[in-house]
Design an enzyme around this catalytic site. Structure first.
Site, PDB file in Angstrom:
ATOM      1  N   ASP A  10       0.847  -1.186   0.033  1.00 46.06           N
ATOM      2  CA  ASP A  10      -0.056  -0.040   0.083  1.00 46.06           C
ATOM      3  C   ASP A  10       0.873   1.190   0.050  1.00 46.06           C
ATOM      4  O   ASP A  10       1.957   1.135   0.219  1.00 46.06           O
ATOM      5  CB  ASP A  10      -0.786  -0.137   1.238  1.00 46.06           C
ATOM      6  CG  ASP A  10      -1.603   1.154   1.447  1.00 46.06           C
ATOM      7  OD1 ASP A  10      -2.264   1.650   0.635  1.00 46.06           O
ATOM      8  OD2 ASP A  10      -1.623   1.953   2.477  1.00 46.06           O
ATOM      9  N   ASP A  12      -0.245   5.074   0.788  1.00 41.01           N
ATOM     10  CA  ASP A  12      -0.721   6.149   2.005  1.00 41.01           C
ATOM     11  C   ASP A  12      -0.754   5.674   3.101  1.00 41.01           C
ATOM     12  O   ASP A  12      -1.210   4.572   3.438  1.00 41.01           O
ATOM     13  CB  ASP A  12      -1.997   6.704   1.379  1.00 41.01           C
ATOM     14  CG  ASP A  12      -1.963   7.462   0.199  1.00 41.01           C
ATOM     15  OD1 ASP A  12      -1.221   8.354   0.066  1.00 41.01           O
ATOM     16  OD2 ASP A  12      -2.747   7.062  -0.904  1.00 41.01           O
TER      17      ASP A  12
HETATM   18  C1  XBP Z   1      -5.672   6.013   0.400  1.00 40.63           C
HETATM   19  C2  XBP Z   1      -6.615   7.105   0.110  1.00 40.63           C
HETATM   20  C3  XBP Z   1      -6.710   7.988  -0.705  1.00 40.63           C
HETATM   21  C4  XBP Z   1      -5.648   9.206  -0.464  1.00 40.63           C
HETATM   22  C5  XBP Z   1      -6.053  10.331  -1.432  1.00 40.63           C
HETATM   23  O1  XBP Z   1      -6.013   4.910   0.937  1.00 40.63           O
HETATM   24  O2  XBP Z   1      -7.552   6.845   0.840  1.00 40.63           O
HETATM   25  O3  XBP Z   1      -7.934   8.623  -1.164  1.00 40.63           O
HETATM   26  O4  XBP Z   1      -6.128   9.398   0.876  1.00 40.63           O
HETATM   27  O5  XBP Z   1      -5.819   9.798  -2.698  1.00 40.63           O
HETATM   28  P1  XBP Z   1      -5.149   3.478   0.913  1.00 40.63           P
HETATM   29  P2  XBP Z   1      -6.551  10.238  -4.011  1.00 40.63           P
HETATM   30  O6  XBP Z   1      -3.753   4.031   1.389  1.00 40.63           O
HETATM   31  O7  XBP Z   1      -5.976   2.588   1.922  1.00 40.63           O
HETATM   32  O8  XBP Z   1      -4.786   3.027  -0.396  1.00 40.63           O
HETATM   33  O9  XBP Z   1      -7.133  11.867  -3.594  1.00 40.63           O
HETATM   34  O10 XBP Z   1      -5.647  10.760  -5.092  1.00 40.63           O
HETATM   35  O11 XBP Z   1      -7.812   9.457  -4.289  1.00 40.63           O
HETATM   36 MG    MG Z   2      -2.888   3.245   3.462  1.00 41.42          MG
END
Ligand code: XBP
Ligand code: MG
Length: 252
Positions: A10, A12
């Protein structure tokens, strides 16, 4: 049991702490630029993280916090336009080097590459957000370290749906039981475990109270030799997350 072949990450919260000082700041900049008086505080943003995906998050905010808000024309288009500007602001932060990788990430990626493992990414965020983060932190060549970068709207159902991990596995032509996932959130582990993947979790300030009972290992961070990881669940068998510790967690 199948032999471990690939590590799926993953982005973020796992590779980097992107949410509070990255995505949140970029959303607020886009709102300001559009003349909206919305400002997502650190606390409010924590509530909004219930929903993955930036466009989905804006819609959830409107539905739940500003139910009377309306626009001329299509709401979906309005949200898409705002989100496009949010991405531009976010990319600017990444390019300015404002968002470092979490402790141990670069080291573990290098150990995994040296040991011959395939690397992949499965994330909800926009594809450019991934490539620019990698470029800014590990250099442009690092994009090629990953055999698959599964990101954004490539699957309609975002995490917690398993689709993004399943899609990445299909691209790699590998079964789930030959891979291990790295996640940081409740929605993330629902997605990875839903796709049949054993999962190692590194928590962060927004996710430390989520349910990680399905994880093979839960740590506060991957850690470094001079910065040990705290074990929250499972056995690490080392002071920090080495590739050997990943292999042990996989063999479990
Ligand atoms: C990541 C997210 C994303 C980011 C924003 O979740 O929820 O929405 O916060 O990205 P994970 P975008 O780590 O579970 O994949 O604005 O580009 O969608
Ligand atoms: Mg995440």
């Amino acid at each position: 049991m199948a032999e471990l072949k690939a590590l799926l990450f993953d982005v973020d919260g796992t590779l980097a702490d992107t949410e509070r000082d990255g995505h949140r700041v970029a959303f607020n900049a886009a709102f300001r630029e559009a003349g909206l008086d919305w400002d997502w505080s650190v606390e409010t943003y924590g509530e909004l993280l219930t929903v993955t995906g930036g466009k989905e998050r804006i819609r959830y905010f409107l539905d739940n916090y500003l139910p009377d808000f309306s626009v001329d024309g299509e709401l979906a288009e309005f949200i898409a336009g705002l989100h496009k500007r949010k991405t531009a602001f976010y990319l600017q932060l990444l390019r300015e080097g404002e968002i470092p990788l979490r402790p141990g990430v670069e080291r573990l990626l290098n150990e995994a590459r040296e040991a011959g493992y395939t690397l992949g990414i499965a994330t909800t965020t926009t594809p450019e957000n991934v490539t620019i983060l990698l470029e800014a932190t590990l250099g442009p060549a690092s994009i090629d370290w990953f055999s698959v970068i599964a990101a954004g709207d490539i699957v309609p159902a975002k995490k917690p749906a398993p689709d993004i991990f399943t899609w990445a596995l299909e691209q790699l032509d590998l079964p789930a039981d030959a891979c291990i996932a790295f996640e940081d959130s409740g929605n993330g582990i629902k997605s990875s475990v839903g796709a049949g993947l054993k999962t190692i979790v590194t928590v962060n300030e927004y996710t430390q109270d989520h349910d990680f009972s399905d994880a093979v290992l839960v740590l506060d961070q991957m850690g470094e030799p001079d910065q040990p990881a705290a074990v929250l669940q499972g056995d690490l068998g080392d002071d920090f997350l080495t590739i050997q510790a990943v292999e042990r967690a996989f063999a479990g």
